[in-house]
Each structure stands twice: as C-alpha cells, then as structure tokens.
Motif scaffolding. Structure first.
Motif, PDB file in Angstrom:
ATOM      1  N   LEU A 100       0.814  -1.215   0.000  1.00 44.37           N
ATOM      2  CA  LEU A 100       0.000   0.000   0.000  1.00 44.37           C
ATOM      3  C   LEU A 100       0.852   1.271   0.000  1.00 44.37           C
ATOM      4  N   GLY A 101       1.925   1.294   0.769  1.00 42.50           N
ATOM      5  CA  GLY A 101       2.814   2.470   0.787  1.00 42.50           C
ATOM      6  C   GLY A 101       3.449   2.729  -0.570  1.00 42.50           C
ATOM      7  N   PRO A 102       4.069   1.721  -1.185  1.00 37.57           N
ATOM      8  CA  PRO A 102       4.616   1.936  -2.522  1.00 37.57           C
ATOM      9  C   PRO A 102       3.543   2.325  -3.551  1.00 37.57           C
ATOM     10  N   LEU A 103       2.336   1.791  -3.420  1.00 40.71           N
ATOM     11  CA  LEU A 103       1.259   2.189  -4.330  1.00 40.71           C
ATOM     12  C   LEU A 103       0.899   3.658  -4.135  1.00 40.71           C
ATOM     13  N   ASP A 104       0.870   4.101  -2.874  1.00 44.26           N
ATOM     14  CA  ASP A 104       0.615   5.519  -2.596  1.00 44.26           C
ATOM     15  C   ASP A 104       1.666   6.386  -3.287  1.00 44.26           C
ATOM     16  N   ALA A 105       2.923   5.987  -3.155  1.00 45.23           N
ATOM     17  CA  ALA A 105       4.023   6.759  -3.761  1.00 45.23           C
ATOM     18  C   ALA A 105       3.903   6.763  -5.286  1.00 45.23           C
ATOM     19  N   ALA A 106       3.556   5.614  -5.874  1.00 48.89           N
ATOM     20  CA  ALA A 106       3.420   5.538  -7.330  1.00 48.89           C
ATOM     21  C   ALA A 106       2.253   6.395  -7.813  1.00 48.89           C
ATOM     22  N   CYS A 107       1.156   6.395  -7.064  1.00 47.55           N
ATOM     23  CA  CYS A 107       0.002   7.224  -7.447  1.00 47.55           C
ATOM     24  C   CYS A 107       0.344   8.707  -7.354  1.00 47.55           C
ATOM     25  N   GLU A 108       1.056   9.079  -6.310  1.00 48.37           N
ATOM     26  CA  GLU A 108       1.461  10.481  -6.156  1.00 48.37           C
ATOM     27  C   GLU A 108       2.392  10.891  -7.297  1.00 48.37           C
ATOM     28  N   TRP A 109       3.366  10.035  -7.618  1.00 47.18           N
ATOM     29  CA  TRP A 109       4.288  10.319  -8.713  1.00 47.18           C
ATOM     30  C   TRP A 109       3.515  10.465 -10.024  1.00 47.18           C
ATOM     31  N   THR A 110       2.551   9.575 -10.256  1.00 49.97           N
ATOM     32  CA  THR A 110       1.758   9.616 -11.482  1.00 49.97           C
ATOM     33  C   THR A 110       0.962  10.913 -11.567  1.00 49.97           C
ATOM     34  N   ARG A 111       0.356  11.341 -10.446  1.00 54.70           N
ATOM     35  CA  ARG A 111      -0.378  12.611 -10.432  1.00 54.70           C
ATOM     36  C   ARG A 111       0.552  13.777 -10.753  1.00 54.70           C
ATOM     37  N   ASP A 112       1.756  13.742 -10.193  1.00 51.46           N
ATOM     38  CA  ASP A 112       2.728  14.821 -10.424  1.00 51.46           C
ATOM     39  C   ASP A 112       3.204  14.878 -11.877  1.00 51.46           C
ATOM     40  N   HIS A 113       3.189  13.748 -12.565  1.00 55.98           N
ATOM     41  CA  HIS A 113       3.727  13.666 -13.927  1.00 55.98           C
ATOM     42  C   HIS A 113       2.646  13.334 -14.957  1.00 55.98           C
ATOM     43  N   TRP A 114       1.393  13.529 -14.582  1.00 57.48           N
ATOM     44  CA  TRP A 114       0.258  13.174 -15.435  1.00 57.48           C
ATOM     45  C   TRP A 114       0.397  13.767 -16.842  1.00 57.48           C
ATOM     46  N   GLY A 115       0.640  15.045 -16.931  1.00 58.39           N
ATOM     47  CA  GLY A 115       0.751  15.714 -18.234  1.00 58.39           C
ATOM     48  C   GLY A 115       1.855  15.124 -19.093  1.00 58.39           C
ATOM     49  N   GLU A 116       3.007  14.883 -18.492  1.00 59.44           N
ATOM     50  CA  GLU A 116       4.138  14.310 -19.234  1.00 59.44           C
ATOM     51  C   GLU A 116       3.814  12.901 -19.735  1.00 59.44           C
ATOM     52  N   LEU A 117       3.147  12.114 -18.905  1.00 63.75           N
ATOM     53  CA  LEU A 117       2.795  10.751 -19.291  1.00 63.75           C
ATOM     54  C   LEU A 117       1.808  10.743 -20.448  1.00 63.75           C
ATOM     55  N   ILE A 118       0.804  11.619 -20.379  1.00 62.12           N
ATOM     56  CA  ILE A 118      -0.180  11.724 -21.467  1.00 62.12           C
ATOM     57  C   ILE A 118       0.515  12.178 -22.758  1.00 62.12           C
ATOM     58  N   ASP A 119       1.382  13.188 -22.645  1.00 64.01           N
ATOM     59  CA  ASP A 119       2.117  13.678 -23.820  1.00 64.01           C
ATOM     60  C   ASP A 119       2.946  12.567 -24.461  1.00 64.01           C
ATOM     61  N   ALA A 120       3.636  11.776 -23.633  1.00 67.70           N
ATOM     62  CA  ALA A 120       4.466  10.680 -24.153  1.00 67.70           C
ATOM     63  C   ALA A 120       3.609   9.630 -24.856  1.00 67.70           C
ATOM     64  N   GLN A 121       2.460   9.286 -24.286  1.00 65.72           N
ATOM     65  CA  GLN A 121       1.587   8.301 -24.918  1.00 65.72           C
ATOM     66  C   GLN A 121       1.006   8.817 -26.229  1.00 65.72           C
ATOM     67  N   GLU A 122       0.614  10.090 -26.240  1.00 67.29           N
ATOM     68  CA  GLU A 122       0.075  10.678 -27.471  1.00 67.29           C
ATOM     69  C   GLU A 122       1.145  10.744 -28.556  1.00 67.29           C
ATOM     70  N   ALA A 123       2.366  11.093 -28.186  1.00 68.04           N
ATOM     71  CA  ALA A 123       3.466  11.134 -29.150  1.00 68.04           C
ATOM     72  C   ALA A 123       3.735   9.735 -29.719  1.00 68.04           C
ATOM     73  N   SER A 124       3.699   8.755 -28.873  1.00 65.65           N
ATOM     74  CA  SER A 124       3.934   7.377 -29.306  1.00 65.65           C
ATOM     75  C   SER A 124       2.809   6.911 -30.239  1.00 65.65           C
ATOM     76  N   ALA A 125       1.587   7.293 -29.926  1.00 66.26           N
ATOM     77  CA  ALA A 125       0.444   6.916 -30.777  1.00 66.26           C
ATOM     78  C   ALA A 125       0.561   7.567 -32.151  1.00 66.26           C
ATOM     79  N   ARG A 126       1.032   8.807 -32.204  1.00 64.70           N
ATOM     80  CA  ARG A 126       1.225   9.480 -33.503  1.00 64.70           C
ATOM     81  C   ARG A 126       2.299   8.780 -34.326  1.00 64.70           C
ATOM     82  N   GLU A 127       3.375   8.342 -33.656  1.00 68.25           N
ATOM     83  CA  GLU A 127       4.452   7.641 -34.363  1.00 68.25           C
ATOM     84  C   GLU A 127       3.994   6.284 -34.884  1.00 68.25           C
ATOM     85  N   ASP A 128       3.151   5.603 -34.100  1.00 68.59           N
ATOM     86  CA  ASP A 128       2.661   4.287 -34.487  1.00 68.59           C
ATOM     87  C   ASP A 128       1.591   4.357 -35.573  1.00 68.59           C
ATOM     88  N   GLY A 129       0.857   5.488 -35.576  1.00 66.10           N
ATOM     89  CA  GLY A 129      -0.300   5.624 -36.485  1.00 66.10           C
ATOM     90  C   GLY A 129       0.076   6.119 -37.791  1.00 66.10           C
TER      91      GLY A 129
END
Length: 129
Positions: A100-129
């Motif tokens: 549970l503690g590591p999951l809390d940390a991972a969720c917090e990290w994900t919230r902090d980097h949400w925009g970057e993660l979405i941007d990376a996935q969208e960029a990857s989808a454009r390259e694949d498409g």
C-alpha cells in the motif's frame, strides 16, 4: 447476516475515477486490476460482489483471475465460511498490506507527472499511427 457485515462500510462505487491514472503508473503489481483490488481491500476483507461495485469495468472472469494471481503471489488470502449462508471473502496478507505504501508513492508520482505521461503516450500513438 453476521455482525461483521453490518458494521462494515460499503465500498464507494465512485472510488475510482473513470479516467483514473492507474494505467499510467510506470510499474505493475500483477495485472492492471491488481492495484485497484489491493485498494479495495485496504480497509478489510471484502466479498467478490463487493469488489465489483467500484471496479465496474471488470468482468467476473478478469476479477477471478486477478484475485487468483494475487493469492498465488501471497498478497491476498481467500477465506471460505461455511454455515447457513456460505460466503467467501478476500483480504490482504501482511505482504499485500506492505504494497500500500509503494502504491501511494506511485500514485502520487503519477499525479505529479500526469501531463508528461499523457504527452508521451500521445506522441507514441502518432508515431505508431
């Protein structure tokens, strides 16, 4: 119903936001449902039907497979209760509770980097498409 069932607070059906960042968390425990199942069990044992309330996108088959994997890996224990009303409950083991503690940390990290993660996935989808 036993006293245990009447005193237990039901799981919130809106516990997980439909746009929950869990698919973006950079590490996995089990499958994509495992961290959500662990969260559902953090406050105590739950029945299969209780778990399906906040996990509305999961099929019965996928929930069964996820629970079996979590049990196999030592994170969850399955308890069968005999009696006039036979029931099965799932609960976290000490090993599972330790995640549970590591999951809390991972969720917090994900919230902090949400925009970057979405941007990376969208960029990857454009390259694949």
């Amino acid at each position: 119903m036993t006293k245990l069932h009447t005193e237990r607070k039901p799981l919130d059906p809106e516990m997980f936001d439909p746009v929950c960042p869990s698919p973006l968390v950079p590490f996995r425990v089990g499958d994509k449902w495992a961290p959500l199942i662990l969260r559902c069990l953090q406050d105590g044992p739950r029945r299969f039907s209780e778990l399906r309330v906040p996990l509305r996108g999961i099929t019965a088959k996928s929930l069964t497979l996820s629970l079996r994997r979590l049990e196999r890996d030592g994170f969850v224990v399955r308890e069968e209760y005999e009696g006039t009303e036979r029931r099965v409950e799932y609960a976290l083991t000490p090993l599972g509770r330790g995640l549970l503690g590591p999951l809390d940390a991972a969720c917090e990290w994900t919230r902090d980097h949400w925009g970057e993660l979405i941007d990376a996935q969208e960029a990857s989808a454009r390259e694949d498409g």
